[in-house]
Design a protein around this motif. Sequence first.
Motif, mmCIF file in Angstrom:
data_model
loop_
_atom_site.group_PDB
_atom_site.id
_atom_site.type_symbol
_atom_site.label_atom_id
_atom_site.label_comp_id
_atom_site.label_asym_id
_atom_site.label_seq_id
_atom_site.Cartn_x
_atom_site.Cartn_y
_atom_site.Cartn_z
ATOM 1 N N GLU A 68 0.828 -1.206 0.000
ATOM 2 C CA GLU A 68 0.000 0.000 0.000
ATOM 3 C C GLU A 68 0.865 1.260 0.000
ATOM 4 N N ASP A 69 0.657 2.096 -1.006
ATOM 5 C CA ASP A 69 1.436 3.327 -1.112
ATOM 6 C C ASP A 69 1.162 4.263 0.064
ATOM 7 N N ASN A 70 -0.115 4.333 0.490
ATOM 8 C CA ASN A 70 -0.445 5.246 1.593
ATOM 9 C C ASN A 70 0.057 4.733 2.940
ATOM 10 N N THR A 102 2.817 -1.247 7.980
ATOM 11 C CA THR A 102 2.867 0.192 7.722
ATOM 12 C C THR A 102 4.271 0.703 8.038
#
Length: 204
Positions: A68-70, A102
């Motif tokens: 996930e880029d975010n 993350t």
Amino acid sequence: CWEPGDAVGCFDKQYEHKGRCCNRCQPGEKLVSECNDTGETVCARCESGHYQQSWTKERHCAPHDICEDNAGLIVKTQGNATHNTVCQCRAGMHCSDTSCQTCVENQPCQRGFGFVAAKAMAQMSSPCEPCAEGTFSNVSSKTEPCHPWTSCEAKGLVVKVEGTNTSDVICESSRRSSLSVLIPITAAVVTCLVGICIYCLVHT
């Protein structure tokens, strides 16, 4: 690769089904239909974006992880039919925990400290380490490691100023180094000779 309920007489790349030993599907494939009296096990290639890394009797392949880029993640190794996608944090970030779902921003490493990329993949704190003897960092950075001192000898030079953990070695040519020693000595000798001459003139 035995599973509970498998027949003892089946090989490790087979499984028991209704009293028969059926072949498992190879890595990169999924089961379509069991073997029977008229045919062998039928398998199919995993669909795009999915994988199966072992011999199996499962009817579904597992989906690839999504970087996930975010979440600050980028693809390190693209997945295929037999392996999952491997993600890593973008430059200037590190994993927020050991699962690395993350990423969080690195704190800048101060002068005299270097960023250690390998530690960034596993640690929850910003991986700055003091520059070891023979290395330096003269900037505050989230990505720059400690750099080795310049080798004056490799360049045919000599050390003029020793390096520190925040500055590189300063080199100079060996000729200049010799001159820097000879000039003061020569000046001292000339001064002595002039003094002797003056003394002789005064006392004659």
